[in-house]
Write an enzyme that holds these catalytic residues in place. Structure first.
Site: not given
Ligand code: ADP
Ligand code: ADP
Ligand code: MG
Length: 435
Positions: A102, A143, A149, A185, A273, A275, A277, A323
């Protein structure tokens, strides 16, 4: 299930891998071939890159679709596939590596001219964290560099909370992600989580497939997603498209990818961030664009160029996804397992239920709590909300706790219906209920 169906429609033979806990999973019987790759714990099966690749070699697979979760954003896995001449359906290993870290992703995006959430470099110790926090200003989030997740994120409201939070976050990150590095952050508030979907082929063609509003979250994890974001001004969408394509180009991005932003009340958005995939919530994008994302992922990995340009993509209508998780929303979202005694899946026009469950199926306790996704499409947002409520009321899953009733509650809230909700929506709901 989603990937096997795409393969079948394309005339491609599919093979799946499963753990000992997933013998009875529906996808195992739907795939043309299936291979057991190890024990129930993810580390001994789904996270075992060599076991997955061995199965691929055994059935002479030309490509691997990594799905989401597990090895889907694992650069070493992508490189291992490449070394055996198996196409990894996703971007190159180097791109995954760059965006999976990240902190490096933030740096790369800043250099590419993308607005990034204000924050620090890696904080090596508490004193450095304290200095950075002073510069950024409280509240801040700690973070994990390798986080995902929704885990490994901590809110720190003031300096008094910082030391304990810093140490706790680092050791938790070490335990969960095998990497204790954390950074800071600025905590942005109130904001919407709005993300851009892009699709890029191997020849420099990149398209923006619209955005998704994923602000309905619990514990930083998404619960409801919709496309388009109903409050996003046209001009902001145009800028988001431009910035996202520029960002993808800067890292030589290939295949499907999502760039997550936080959007504030002034219409400014900041990179959070990327993703690298397919995302859980991809169906809402498919519904409004008419583009089958998994098929395009496969075609791109096979070397086909995109057959459409930006001007050909005209998202229309509104799609919403709920979901469905096996969990107890009234008990801190505690995961539930057990056998599904009775199942009825809603139907009707523009109602889609993506799932791997069936009547009589026992949900294993080892994995993620998500057991299905209810997706609807309609020409207007009001109609989509009415449709998803109707579909939810029809959905019957007996034998285990699910969040379906809780989803219905959310869909009836004014803040959801008017579209103005932000990421603190569920937390506020909870506090109001307790008050
Ligand atoms: P997205 O940003 O696509 O919504 P998330 O950040 O919620 O994805 O998480 C990535 C995906 O990986 C999710 O679908 C979550 O359900 C899945 N995931 C995370 N950990 C596991 C696990 N241990 N087994 C199965 N699926 C998982
Ligand atoms: P992950 O990789 O677990 O998905 P993210 O960086 O995407 O982590 O953050 C997950 C969630 O946390 C975001 O969708 C948002 O709701 C919250 N979040 C993350 N960073 C911030 C921030 N700097 N300020 C406020 N909310 C945040
Ligand atoms: Mg995210």
């Amino acid at each position: 299930m989603r990937i096997i169906r795409a393969c079948r429609e394309m005339g491609i033979t599919s093979a799946s891998v499963f753990s000992e806990a997933d013998r009875e999973a529906l996808y195992v019987s739907l795939a043309d071939e299936s291979y057991c790759i190890g024990g129930p714990r993810p580390i001994s099966s789904y996270l075992n890159a060599k076991a997955v690749v061995s199965a691929a070699l055994a059935c002479k697979a030309e490509a691997i679709h990594p799905g989401y979760g597990f090895l889907s954003e694992n650069a070493e896995f992508a490189a291992l596939c490449a070394s055996y001449d198996i196409a990894f359906i996703g971007p190159d290993a180097e791109t995954i590596k760059k965006m999976g870290d990240k902190e490096e992703a933030r740096r790369t995006m800043r250099e590419a001219g993308v607005p990034v959430i204000p924050g620090s470099d890696i904080a090596v110790d508490y004193y450095q964290a304290k200095r950075s926090a002073g510069e950024i200003g409280f509240p801040i989030l700690i973070k994990a560099r390798s986080g995902g997740g929704g885990r490994g994120i901590r809110l720190v409201k003031n300096e008094a909370e910082l030391e304990e939070a810093f140490r706790g976050a680092s050791s938790e990150a070490q335990a969960v992600f095998g990497d204790g590095a954390v950074y800071l952050e600025k905590y942005l508030h109130p904001v919407k989580h709005v993300e851009a979907q892009i699709l890029a082929d191997n020849y420099g063609n990149i398209v923006f497939l619209g955005e998704r509003d994923c602000s309905v979250q619990r514990k930083n994890q998404k619960l409801i997603e919709e496309s388009p974001c109903s409050t996003l001004p046209k001009e902001t969408r145009r800028r988001m498209a431009e910035v996202s394509i520029m960002a993808a180009r800067a890292v030589g991005y290939k295949n499907a990818g999502t760039i997550e932003y936080l959007l504030d009340n002034d219409g400014r958005f900041f990179f959070m961030e990327m993703n690298t995939r397919l995302q859980v919530e991809h169906p809402v994008t498919e519904m409004v664009t008419g583009i089958d994302m998994v098929k395009w992922q496969i075609r791109i990995a096979a070397g086909s160029p995109l057959e459409f340009a930006q001007g050909d993509i005209m998202p229309a209508g509104c799609a919403i996804e709920c979901r469905i998780n096996a969990e107890d929303p009234y008990n801190n979202f505690r995961p539930a397992s057990g056998r599904i005694e009775r199942l009825h899946i809603p139907g009707g026009p523009w109602v889609r239920f993506d799932t791997g469950i069936y009547q009589g199926y026992a949900i294993p306790a080892f994995y993620d709590s998500m057991i299905g996704k209810l997706i609807v499409y309609a020409r207007t947002r009001d109609e989509a909300i009415r449709k998803i409520r109707s579909a939810l009321s029809e959905l019957t899953i007996n034998g285990i706790d699910t969040n379906a009733d809780f989803q219905m509650e959310i869909l009836s809230e004014d803040a959801f219906v008017n579209g103005a909700y932000t990421t603190d929506f569920i937390e506020n709901l909870r506090q109001n209920r307790e008050a």
